[in-house]
Structures are given as structure tokens and as C-alpha cells.
Design a protein around this motif. Structure first.
Motif, PDB file in Angstrom:
ATOM      1  N   VAL A   1      -3.074  -3.631  -2.448  1.00 17.44           N
ATOM      2  CA  VAL A   1      -4.052  -2.987  -3.428  1.00 17.44           C
ATOM      3  C   VAL A   1      -4.699  -1.530  -2.568  1.00 17.44           C
ATOM      4  N   GLN A   2      -4.805  -1.397  -1.394  1.00 14.76           N
ATOM      5  CA  GLN A   2      -5.301  -0.243  -0.751  1.00 14.76           C
ATOM      6  C   GLN A   2      -4.088   0.952  -0.555  1.00 14.76           C
ATOM      7  N   ILE A   3      -2.727   0.169  -0.489  1.00 18.96           N
ATOM      8  CA  ILE A   3      -1.686   1.105  -0.290  1.00 18.96           C
ATOM      9  C   ILE A   3      -1.455   1.709  -1.671  1.00 18.96           C
ATOM     10  N   PHE A   4      -1.519   0.858  -2.864  1.00 16.05           N
ATOM     11  CA  PHE A   4      -1.333   1.533  -3.949  1.00 16.05           C
ATOM     12  C   PHE A   4      -2.346   2.444  -4.462  1.00 16.05           C
ATOM     13  N   CYS A   5      -3.733   2.325  -4.060  1.00 21.22           N
ATOM     14  CA  CYS A   5      -4.649   3.337  -4.349  1.00 21.22           C
ATOM     15  C   CYS A   5      -4.524   4.666  -3.628  1.00 21.22           C
ATOM     16  N   TRP A   6      -3.830   4.402  -2.289  1.00 19.89           N
ATOM     17  CA  TRP A   6      -3.812   5.771  -1.726  1.00 19.89           C
ATOM     18  C   TRP A   6      -2.632   6.587  -2.378  1.00 19.89           C
ATOM     19  N   ILE A   7      -1.532   5.673  -2.674  1.00 21.87           N
ATOM     20  CA  ILE A   7      -0.529   6.494  -3.578  1.00 21.87           C
ATOM     21  C   ILE A   7      -0.668   7.049  -4.830  1.00 21.87           C
ATOM     22  N   ALA A   8      -1.623   6.199  -5.609  1.00 23.82           N
ATOM     23  CA  ALA A   8      -2.162   6.979  -6.784  1.00 23.82           C
ATOM     24  C   ALA A   8      -2.787   8.024  -6.695  1.00 23.82           C
ATOM     25  N   THR A   9      -3.772   8.122  -5.372  1.00 24.51           N
ATOM     26  CA  THR A   9      -4.530   9.379  -5.315  1.00 24.51           C
ATOM     27  C   THR A   9      -3.605  10.675  -4.911  1.00 24.51           C
ATOM     28  N   LEU A  10      -2.717  10.277  -4.022  1.00 23.88           N
ATOM     29  CA  LEU A  10      -1.691  11.510  -3.722  1.00 23.88           C
ATOM     30  C   LEU A  10      -0.800  11.738  -5.080  1.00 23.88           C
ATOM     31  N   TRP A  11      -0.547  10.835  -5.901  1.00 23.87           N
ATOM     32  CA  TRP A  11       0.223  11.304  -7.067  1.00 23.87           C
ATOM     33  C   TRP A  11      -0.400  11.935  -7.986  1.00 23.87           C
ATOM     34  N   SER A  12      -1.871  11.750  -8.129  1.00 18.45           N
ATOM     35  CA  SER A  12      -2.513  12.523  -8.967  1.00 18.45           C
ATOM     36  C   SER A  12      -3.267  13.578  -8.629  1.00 18.45           C
ATOM     37  N   GLY A  13      -3.204  13.972  -7.279  1.00 16.83           N
ATOM     38  CA  GLY A  13      -3.963  14.935  -6.934  1.00 16.83           C
ATOM     39  C   GLY A  13      -3.052  16.153  -6.535  1.00 16.83           C
ATOM     40  N   ARG A  14      -3.444  17.123  -5.593  1.00 15.38           N
ATOM     41  CA  ARG A  14      -2.665  18.285  -5.283  1.00 15.38           C
ATOM     42  C   ARG A  14      -2.509  18.230  -3.696  1.00 15.38           C
ATOM     43  N   PRO A  15      -1.716  17.351  -3.303  1.00 15.73           N
ATOM     44  CA  PRO A  15      -1.453  16.888  -1.765  1.00 15.73           C
ATOM     45  C   PRO A  15      -1.173  18.256  -1.126  1.00 15.73           C
ATOM     46  N   ARG A  16      -1.726  18.203   0.050  1.00 16.71           N
ATOM     47  CA  ARG A  16      -1.693  19.535   1.180  1.00 16.71           C
ATOM     48  C   ARG A  16      -1.223  19.007   2.306  1.00 16.71           C
ATOM     49  N   PHE A  17       0.220  19.150   2.704  1.00 15.54           N
ATOM     50  CA  PHE A  17       0.972  18.232   3.665  1.00 15.54           C
ATOM     51  C   PHE A  17       0.616  19.032   4.975  1.00 15.54           C
ATOM     52  N   ASP A  18      -0.566  18.957   5.421  1.00 17.67           N
ATOM     53  CA  ASP A  18      -0.924  19.337   6.738  1.00 17.67           C
ATOM     54  C   ASP A  18      -0.761  18.006   7.959  1.00 17.67           C
ATOM     55  N   THR A  19      -0.815  18.190   9.202  1.00 14.52           N
ATOM     56  CA  THR A  19      -0.610  17.202  10.093  1.00 14.52           C
ATOM     57  C   THR A  19      -1.439  16.138   9.797  1.00 14.52           C
ATOM     58  N   PRO A  20      -2.685  16.061   9.430  1.00  9.92           N
ATOM     59  CA  PRO A  20      -3.277  14.494   9.307  1.00  9.92           C
ATOM     60  C   PRO A  20      -2.424  13.955   8.133  1.00  9.92           C
ATOM     61  N   LEU A  21      -2.347  14.715   7.189  1.00 14.17           N
ATOM     62  CA  LEU A  21      -1.646  13.806   6.094  1.00 14.17           C
ATOM     63  C   LEU A  21      -0.119  13.329   6.336  1.00 14.17           C
ATOM     64  N   LEU A  22       0.460  13.928   7.227  1.00 10.90           N
ATOM     65  CA  LEU A  22       1.858  13.587   7.680  1.00 10.90           C
ATOM     66  C   LEU A  22       1.584  12.232   8.627  1.00 10.90           C
ATOM     67  N   TRP A  23       0.590  12.112   9.187  1.00  9.85           N
ATOM     68  CA  TRP A  23       0.090  10.942  10.081  1.00  9.85           C
ATOM     69  C   TRP A  23      -0.096   9.854   8.944  1.00  9.85           C
ATOM     70  N   VAL A  24      -0.695   9.970   7.934  1.00 10.87           N
ATOM     71  CA  VAL A  24      -0.921   9.001   6.947  1.00 10.87           C
ATOM     72  C   VAL A  24       0.269   8.633   6.300  1.00 10.87           C
ATOM     73  N   LEU A  25       1.178   9.505   5.994  1.00 10.75           N
ATOM     74  CA  LEU A  25       2.398   9.254   5.222  1.00 10.75           C
ATOM     75  C   LEU A  25       3.399   8.317   6.335  1.00 10.75           C
TER      76      LEU A  25
END
Length: 638
Positions: free
Chosen positions: A341-365
Motif C-alpha cells: 500500500v505504501q509503495i503504491f501511494c508513493w508511486i501515485a504521488t510521483l505519477w500525479s505530481g511534477r517530480p524533480r529528480f534531485d539526489t534525495p529523490l534518486l535514493w528513494v527510487l
């Protein structure tokens, strides 16, 4: 104009008084007596960085030994010592303490507070943690290293098979670190329950704070079991009790039950704070509120509850009743649902937002990919028949590292990159950050994915060498090369942090555009954190309160004082004096350390060691004269 100038001057005088009230003493005395949560957390982090380096060198040494068949650079005894020291350090001295250190630093800031609920207890927790570090590594320097793994199962750890004090050192190290962890967890839980800012109801608590609160409750329930079992082991060895001696009516399997009652919840005690990091970073870099906030909170609560029903899946090969194995198989598979459930919520947030792929977000991916791989292999080993084939093979080593390194260390690296500018006032180098990410993520997968195949081919874990005819040489060489790349990437990450501390770009108060309260104050924060207690009215106060945060006035500025609020609605209840710096936590930690160390040599240490402990606690809790209260609490709009 004059009134405005007078008001500004009065405000400046109040801030100056606040700075004086919350200031530490200069020099070594201030270093020893500080109760500032930020300085205590920084000590934790620096100690953990040193331990990560030492553990990484041990891991490289073992991988060099296994890189080719029939290597003889390490003896079986040296390999056992290296394996035991590496595993014990990473599991007990790095993983859980790292998450608690981040919470000690972040929770007061995310709650708009000036201190933790029990500042001196935070100081005590670090000094006792440091005692646990020394308990393990100082004997290693003198050649007295635990050599039975990071679990020390009886009967091998009993007096008949492990003379000397190697097993005692390991067992008492556990006591040190778990008492420290309990102290930190009680502190964090109390802070979350009773020190939230006005308006921060249970529905508005940031997800990282939720994660640390649940993990703290899990720690409080799980850690006494491992402290009990290691104390029973020391008792068997020191005064000849027979808790785990099968020949005299004891039960060695009891050790495994108590150990894994702690051991499996520990995986989620590590994972939940990591999930909190991921939620914050995904929200900030997607530039929208997290999708399914309530679902994520409920899934964390579900993981916290289910985690205590899974421990037997580490014991499928012990010979327990098959019906019991079926129950724990089902429970082990069920825990994947709230994690999903958590993983799907994170993916949905990224999908519906305007992600900025700075270093912290790379670690999340990177975390999402590696944790999914580790979770899938965990579902495989949750099946008792398959687990009986795979247990004690390198498949388990791969699964374990994918869950703990990919599932905990990747988010931790991302969190450090994310909050580094808040702690230091400077940004880490994006270029070096991305290079270190690809080195660590690539090297990690190159190093540990082949271990799945080695395990399926039958390579047992905890062996120091193998013959050329087994056909494992190529994959082991690939794993060793990948591990070396990952360690080099980790060293580059630390070098980036050190270089940026002096030469990094100035960050400002909110370089990422974060939504939570810690970004409302200067970077780095002043010792008193907030000039006034903020008042919130949403989950993302910095995004919704465009006119500036309302604040609660009325707290004292000439002494240390914090606001205590109600559990559910966070309504102001009363002002609480916050303890000033004191040498008592250090004195108490040293006294407890003497008691713990002495108790592995003689039971009389428990009697005589209690005297300095009592003296330290008396100094700590000696009553002080109450101070008069200030004026009434009021909300003031900015």
C-alpha cells in the motif's frame, strides 16, 4: 514609526534572552553536559559513520577472501570474528541507532518544539550507546572478538563450547545498546504524544513523525525480549543457571524464540523510519501532498502489529509443528500487503505530481526497486518448504541485505542529502551526490544479486572458503567487485558531505520548498530552534499558510520552557520547565557501564555497581525550586 521600532527592539531583546537561556556552556564542559537534541543527534551520526567505515572494511575483507576458490588469506577463526563483528555492528550499532539519531534531530523541529520531552534522557542514551560501541570494539582491538555470529545461538555460546568472555562481550553489548534504544524510544514517543504544536491533531502529524512514533512503540515492546535472553545467557555462563542447557532441562530453542521475538520486529523498526523518510522526500519533490496519507498511516500501524506475529519464520528448520509453520507462513505473506500500500501511494504521488529528480529523490527510487526485490525474495522464503531448502544459503544473505541495506540505508542516504542543508546551512554537491548514488546502487546490486543465484546453487552462508569444483568462483568474483564499488561510493558520499560543510552552496532556510515546520526556521537552526511556538492548520503548513505561520506566545524567554499539549487535539495544556545542561546523564551512563561490564566477571558487580548508579540518578533527579509562571498563552497571527 516609533511604536514599530520599539516593538522590533523588544522582539530582538526577547530573542537575545532566548539564545542565552538555551545556550550551552563553552568548551569541554559544554560538550559533556549538553542536552541539545541537535548536538546529541550529530554525535550519533558521526559515530555511526565511523562504524559504517569499519564494517565496510570488514565486509570487503570477507569478500576478498571469497572472491576466488581456495583462498587462504583468512583463517576460519579470523573469518568467524570478522563476520560476527560486521553483523553485530550493522544490526545493533548502526541500523536502529541511525534511525533514532535522525528522529532525535528531526522530531522536535518537525513539531515546532525547542527540545525533546526528556532532554537529559537523550544525552544518557547517547553515552550508553557509546559504551556499547566500546564494549564491542575495544575487546576486538585486544583480540577478544565475539566469533559465533551476530546471533550467538546456544549451545555453541554456552560455557561448554565457548570458554573465555567472547560470548559475554557480545551479550553485554546487546544490553548496552538496547537500554540506550529504549531510552531514546520512550523520549520520542512522549514528545510525539504530548509536545505537538497547537493545531497539529493526530490527523495532521507528518508521516515521518508517525513512522518514528510507531517504531518507538515497537522498540518498547520488542527490545526487552533480547535484553532478557542475553541476560539469561550471561547467567548460564556466569552462575551456572540452565536456561539453555538441554541436558539439564533447559531449552536452546527458547533462545531462538526470545531472540527472534525481537529480531523480526527489528526489521520493521528499521523499515518504518525509512518509509517516513521516503514519504517526506516524495511529497517535497513531487510538489504535491502525499497521495493516501491516511492509508499510509494505517499501513504503518498494520506493519507494526503484524511484525510481532512473524518471528517463527526464522525458525522453520528448527522442527516446530507443521501447523504452526503454516500460520507463520500466512502471517509473513500478509505483512507484504501494507508495505505494498505504501509503495503504491508513493508511486501515485510521483505519477500525479511534477517530480524533480534531485539526489534525495534518486535514493528513494533506488529504495523502491531494491526493497521490492527484497520483499519478493522475502515472500519466497516465507513458504516453509522452500525456506527449509534455502535457509543457511547465500540466498538468505542476499535477501537480508536487500531488505536492510536497500530498504533502510538507501532512504537514510536520501534523508541525509535532504536535511543536510537544514543541519549545516549548505547544500551537498549534486554532481558528487548523483555519482555516489549510482556507485552505491549499482555496486550494491552487482554485489548482492548474484548471491541469490549462489544460494540456489547450494552455496552455504558463513563459510570462509570453497573448492574450485563447486563452480561458484565467477559469481563470487562479481559479488566482490560490486561490493568494492559500493564501498567506494559510500566513501565518496561521506567526502561530499565533508567538502560541502565548508565549500557547499549556501542553502537558505527552505532550499527544497518543503512543507513541514523545520523549514520555517533558519539553516542551521539556532539552539532554541523556534523563536515562538508555531500553530498549524493543515498537513502541509508551509504550503497552505501563505501569510506566515501563526504563533503561540506566552512561553518564558529567560529560562528553558516548552509547551505541553493534549494527546488527540494538541490543545495547549500547560508550560513545562525543560531541564538545563547537566553532567548527571554522563555520570549515570558511566555508572551503568561499570555495572554492565563488571557483571560479565562477577555477580557481585550487580550489588556494588548499583551504588554509583543510585548516586547518578539522585543527582539527575534532585528536585529544584519551581519558578513562577509567565503570562497567559495567546495565538498571534504573523
Amino acid at each position: 514609526m516609533s511604536d514599530a521600532a520599539d516593538h522590533t527592539a523588544g522582539h530582538d531583546r526577547e530573542i537575545e534572552k532566548l539564545a542565552v537561556s538555551w545556550r550551552d556552556a563553552p568548551g569541554i564542559w559544554g560538550f559533556l553536559t549538553t542536552v541539545d537534541h541537535k548536538r546529541i543527534a550529530a554525535r550519533y551520526i558521526l559515530t555511526i559513520v565511523v562504524l559504517l567505515f569499519l564494517s565496510g572494511m570488514l565486509a570487503l575483507d570477507m569478500r576478498l577472501q571469497l572472491a576466488m576458490p581456495d583462498m587462504g588469506r583468512m583463517t576460519p577463526q579470523l573469518y568467524n570474528e570478522s563476520f560476527s563483528l560486521h553483523g553485530s555492528t550493522m544490526l545493533f550499532l548502526v541500523s536502529v541507532p541511525a534511525m533514532e539519531a535522525m528522529a532525535i534531530w528531526l522530531v522536535p523541529l518537525m513539531l515546532g518544539q525547542r527540545a525533546l520531552a526528556f532532554p537529559r534522557l537523550a544525552s544518557f542514551s547517547y553515552w550508553l550507546y557509546l559504551g556499547g560501541v566500546l564494549m564491542l570494539w575495544v575487546p576486538h582491538a585486544f583480540g577478544i572478538t565475539p566469533d559465533l555470529g551476530w546471533f550467538e545461538y546456544p549451545p555453541l555460546s554456552g560455557p561448554a563450547y565457548s570458554p573465555g568472555h567472547r560470548a559475554d562481550i557480545w551479550a553485554q553489548m546487546i544490553t548496552f545498546t538496547e537500554v540506550a534504544a529504549l531510552a531514546a524510544s520512550v523520549n520520542i514517543a512522549a514528545t510525539v504524544l504530548k509536545m505537538r504544536p497547537p493545531g497539529m491533531t493526530l490527523a495532521r502529524i507528518p508521516l515521518f513523525v508517525w513512522a518514528m512514533f510507531i517504531a518507538s512503540l515497537m522498540t518498547i515492546f520488542a527490545l526487552p525480549a533480547v535484553m532478557l535472553v542475553t541476560s539469561m545467557l550471561i547467567s548460564d555462563r556466569l552462575v551456572s543457571t540452565q536456561f539453555f542447557a538441554a541436558a539439564t532441562g533447559g531449552d536452546p530453542v527458547l533462545f531462538q524464540h526470545l531472540f527472534w521475538w525481537f529480531g523480526h520486529p527489528e526489521v520493521y523498526i528499521i523499515f518504518l523510519p525509512a518509509a517516513g523518510f521516503v514519504s517526506v522526500i516524495v511529497e517535497t519533490f513531487s510538489r504535491r501532498p502525499l497521495f493516501g496519507h491516511t492509508a499510509v498511516v494505517l499501513s504503518m500501524l498494520g506493519i507494526g502489529a503484524l511484525a510481532f506475529g512473524l518471528w517463527v519464520h526464522h525458525m522453520f528448520a528448527v522442527g516446530l509443528p507443521r501447523l504452526g509453520n503454516d500460520f507463520y507462513t500466512a502471517a509473513s505473506m500478509a505483512v507484504a500487503l501494507p508495505a505494498g500500500v505504501q509503495i503504491f501511494c508513493w508511486i501515485a504521488t510521483l505519477w500525479s505530481g511534477r517530480p524533480r529528480f534531485d539526489t534525495p529523490l534518486l535514493w528513494v527510487l533506488g529504495f523502491i526497486v531494491t526493497f521490492v526485490i527484497g520483499g519478493l525474495s522475502g515472500v519466497m522464503t516465507a513458504s516453509a518448504p522452500l525456506d527449509q531448502q534455502l535457509t543457511d544459503t547465500y540466498f538468505i544473505v542476499a535477501h537480508f541485505h536487500y531488505v536492510l541495506i536497500g530498504g533502510a540505508m538507501f532512504p537514510l542516504f536520501g534523508a541525509i542529502a535532504y536535511w543536510y542543508p537544514k543541519a549545516t546551512g549548505r547544500l551537498m554537491s549534486e554532481r558528487l551526490g548523483k555519482i555516489s548514488f549510482w556507485m552505491i546502487a549499482g555496486g550494491f546490486n552487482l554485489g548482492f544479486f548474484p548471491m541469490h543465484i549462489l544460494g540456489l546453487q547450494g552455496m552455504p552462508r558463513r563459510v570462509y572458503t570453497y573448492s574450485e569444483g563447486m563452480g561458484w568462483g565467477t559469481l563470487n568474483m562479481v559479488a566482490s567487485i560490486g561490493s568494492a564499488i559500493a564501498v567506494a561510493g559510500g566513501m565518496l558520499f561521506v567526502a561530499n558531505a565533508a567538502w560541502s560543510f565548508y565549500r557547499g552552496k549556501r542553502a537558505g532556510s527552505n532550499p527544497w520548498g518543503g512543507s513541514s515546520l523545520e523549514w520555517a526556521i533558519p539553516s542551521p537552526p539556532p539552539q532554541h530552534n523556534f523563536d515562538a511556538m508555531p500553530v498549524v492548520d493543515s498537513l502541509t503548513p508551509l504550503w497552505t499558510q501563505h501569510q506566515g505561520l501563526a504563533v503561540m506566545t506566552g512561553l518564558a524567554v529567560d529560562r528553558r520552557e516548552v509547551l505541553v499539549t493534549s494527546v488527540v487535539e494538541a490543545a495547549p495544556e500547560y508550560r513545562q520547565k525543560s531541564p538545563p545542561p547537566s553532567i548527571a546523564p554522563l555520570f549515570a551512563a558511566v555508572a551503568v557501564s561499570i555495572l554492565f561490564v563488571g557483571s560479565i566477571f562477577t555477580p557481585w558487580a550487580l550489588v556494588w555497581g548499583a551504588v554509583p548508579v543510585a548516586i547518578g540518578l539522585t543527582i539527575w533527579f534532585w528536585p529544584q525550586r519551581p519558578r513562577s509562571e509567565t503570562g497567559p498563552l495567546r495565538v498571534r497571527n504573523r
